[in-house]
Design an enzyme around this catalytic site. Structure first.
Site, PDB file in Angstrom:
ATOM      1  N   LYS A   5       0.853  -1.203   0.000  1.00  0.00           N
ATOM      2  CA  LYS A   5       0.000   0.000   0.000  1.00  0.00           C
ATOM      3  C   LYS A   5       0.880   1.243   0.000  1.00  0.00           C
ATOM      4  O   LYS A   5       1.879   1.294   0.741  1.00  0.00           O
ATOM      5  CB  LYS A   5      -0.881  -0.039   1.258  1.00  0.00           C
ATOM      6  CG  LYS A   5      -1.867   1.098   1.387  1.00  0.00           C
ATOM      7  CD  LYS A   5      -2.677   0.929   2.681  1.00  0.00           C
ATOM      8  CE  LYS A   5      -3.735   1.988   2.865  1.00  0.00           C
ATOM      9  NZ  LYS A   5      -4.480   1.812   4.123  1.00  0.00           N
ATOM     10  N   SER A  42      -9.474   1.612   3.599  1.00  0.00           N
ATOM     11  CA  SER A  42      -8.707   2.361   2.644  1.00  0.00           C
ATOM     12  C   SER A  42      -7.728   1.517   1.829  1.00  0.00           C
ATOM     13  O   SER A  42      -7.280   1.951   0.777  1.00  0.00           O
ATOM     14  CB  SER A  42      -7.929   3.463   3.373  1.00  0.00           C
ATOM     15  OG  SER A  42      -7.032   2.905   4.318  1.00  0.00           O
ATOM     16  N   SER A  50      -9.288  -0.803   7.802  1.00  0.00           N
ATOM     17  CA  SER A  50      -8.870  -0.696   6.394  1.00  0.00           C
ATOM     18  C   SER A  50      -8.296  -1.947   5.768  1.00  0.00           C
ATOM     19  O   SER A  50      -8.058  -1.978   4.567  1.00  0.00           O
ATOM     20  CB  SER A  50      -7.845   0.418   6.244  1.00  0.00           C
ATOM     21  OG  SER A  50      -8.519   1.632   6.161  1.00  0.00           O
TER      22      SER A  50
HETATM   23  N1  GLN Z   1     -12.635   3.865   7.338  1.00  0.00           N
HETATM   24  C1  GLN Z   1     -11.839   4.267   8.445  1.00  0.00           C
HETATM   25  C2  GLN Z   1     -11.474   5.727   8.331  1.00  0.00           C
HETATM   26  O1  GLN Z   1     -11.749   6.314   7.321  1.00  0.00           O
HETATM   27  C3  GLN Z   1     -10.665   3.372   8.592  1.00  0.00           C
HETATM   28  C4  GLN Z   1      -9.462   3.810   7.875  1.00  0.00           C
HETATM   29  C5  GLN Z   1      -8.279   2.949   8.145  1.00  0.00           C
HETATM   30  O2  GLN Z   1      -8.361   1.920   8.803  1.00  0.00           O
HETATM   31  N2  GLN Z   1      -7.143   3.407   7.654  1.00  0.00           N
HETATM   32  O3  GLN Z   1     -10.925   6.287   9.239  1.00  0.00           O
END
Ligand code: GLN
Length: 475
Positions: free
Chosen positions: A77, A152, A176
């Protein structure tokens, strides 16, 4: 599309019998990446480097000097530093920035001869649940290209689901890894906070962030984890808890009679899609028939998870993201007449909408007049949520729940509705608040044939238990 080996053991037997080479393998993945370009998975593909390394590693395999991960091709990532390569965090503000060092996990991978095939797309600075908040455009779900892959780390999940590599490193702050795994029908493991070094992982919310892994089976993840886990002097929050021999532990079958599984009633209430609910209950039923004891437990502060998570992570993000000022990294706005104007213009032009929303929210909850009402209170609630898990784990060894309340939604469906986007994290963010490990495992499909995951939450540092439980889930 090329059919590529689905496990590291299959790759190893191919390499040993010389029916496979690293060069052949990398080429098959590259062809799969090429033929599925429309999914928009890679921000940077390391085509030449990966092939060059493949040649070198093939040489070492012949000479008998190759590392443990020879033949393992991994995508990363684009929030994790790979030296001398662009590091974008899917943000305009990092345009033109190249990482000046390797993340610790990357150093450890390379030392053991893994091949990094490229950097995957994601939500900007890992903020999002759909992979639509990217300066490089949204990523599509390979199961249904009109739908989001989750976020994400959406593209990392897609890279594994679509045979573009064997495993992928993503990151988690609130779900994420697990949420995209669930939406794309694969498995994702989020480690205990501190199990993996965060050195070289771009900070979103430092007390939550952790690196995680997407893969096809438990033994692949076990092998990789043994290499990358462990204390690191570059990250004072990395844990000195000894790294387990995950592969060896997986060889012993679980004795169901010795394992208690918790069913948290708060995770099956309104808002949960009925197909997912039935699918998870069916799995629990199967586990019970296999001899596991299933016990109803309560995590009483569950309804405060989303608020607490978004207050605390936005507060930390507003501080972490203050470093992007047009001076130190990447993008700088032109034509400003003063230093302050340059800061303002750079940040206004360089950050996307969602990142700005979090910075504003975070700054607000930390401001003098509101600190006690929001930030301090949320810290206290975080402790209560941690206590819920500590209490639950006195009674049970694992807690099973759905990973997400719905299956993958349509691209564009929630972009204008941040609250409904945030509610996707309802079953995952508690784990990050508590710092415990959790895994999302494919557990069924809904009426539209879209996959959904089953989440297993574990005690701190029981990644081995989660991987072993994965082998018990069959659908
Ligand atoms: N969807 C969550 C957020 O937007 C989780 C994001 C993540 O785990 N990086 O904060």
């Amino acid at each position: 599309m090329n059919s590529t080996p689905k496990s590291f053991s299959e790759i190893n037997s191919g390499l040993n019998s010389r029916s496979l080479t690293c060069v052949k393998l990398v080429n098959s993945y590259l062809e799969n990446i090429q033929s599925q370009k429309d999914l928009n998975v890679f921000i940077n593909l390391f085509e030449e480097d990966a092939l060059k390394r493949a040649v070198e590693i093939d040489g070492r395999l012949k000479a008998g000097t190759a590392g443990k991960l020879a033949g393992m091709v991994i995508s990363v990532k684009d929030v994790i530093s790979v030296k001398d390569k662009p590091l974008t965090c899917a943000s305009k503000i990092l345009s033109g920035y190249n990482a000046s060092y390797n993340a610790t996990v990357i150093d450890r991978l390379l030392e053991e001869d893994a091949i990094i095939i490229g950097k995957t797309n994601c939500d900007e600075f890992a903020m999002g649940s759909s992979n639509e908040n990217s300066f490089y455009g949204p990523v599509k779900n390979p199961v249904d290209k009109t739908r989001v892959p989750g976020g994400s780390s959406g593209a990392s999940a897609v890279s594994v689901a679509s045979d573009m590599c064997l495993l992928s490193l993503g990151s988690e702050t609130g779900g994420s890894i697990r949420q995209p795994a669930s939406y794309c029908g694969i498995t994702g493991l989020k480690m205990t906070y501190g199990r993996l070094s965060r050195y070289g992982l771009v900070a979103f919310a430092s007390s939550f962030d952790s690196i995680g892994i997407f893969g096809n089976n438990s033994s692949d993840i076990a092998v990789l984890l043994e290499v990358i886990a462990g204390i690191d002097k570059m990250d004072s929050t990395s844990s000195n808890e000894p790294v387990k021999n995950y592969s060896a532990i997986l060889k012993n079958n679980i004795d169901p009679a010795k394992v208690k599984i918790g069913y948290a009633k708060e995770y099956f209430e309104e808002g949960l899609d009925s197909d997912i609910k039935n699918g998870i209950l069916l799995q629990l039923d199967k586990l019970k028939k296999e001899g596991f004891e299933i016990r109803e437990i309560s995590l009483p502060h569950s309804r405060y998870v989303i608020q607490t998570y978004y207050i605390l992570t936005s507060a930390e993000a507003s501080s972490n993201l203050s470093r992007y000022d047009g001076v130190r990294y990447g993008y700088r706005s032109q034509n400003s007449s003063s230093l302050e104007e340059m800061y303002i213009n750079t940040r206004s032009e360089g950050f996307g909408e969602e990142v700005k929303r979090r910075i504003m929210l975070g700054t607000y909850v930390l401001s003098a007049g509101y600190y006690d009402a929001y930030y301090r209170k949320a810290q206290k609630v975080r402790r209560l949520i941690m206590n819920d898990f500590e209490n639950a784990f006195k009674e049970v060894d694992f807690i099973v729940s759905p990973t997400t309340p719905t299956t993958a939604f349509k691209l564009g469906e929630k972009v204008d509705d941040p609250l409904s986007m945030y509610l996707n994290d309802i079953y995952t963010a508690s784990v990050n608040l508590a710092g415990i490990p959790a895994i999302s495992i494919p557990a069924g499909k809904d009426r539209n044939n879209l996959p959904f995951g089953l989440q297993i939450m574990g005690k701190k540092f029981d990644e081995a238990g989660l991987l072993a439980m994965w082998n018990e889930i069959k659908y």
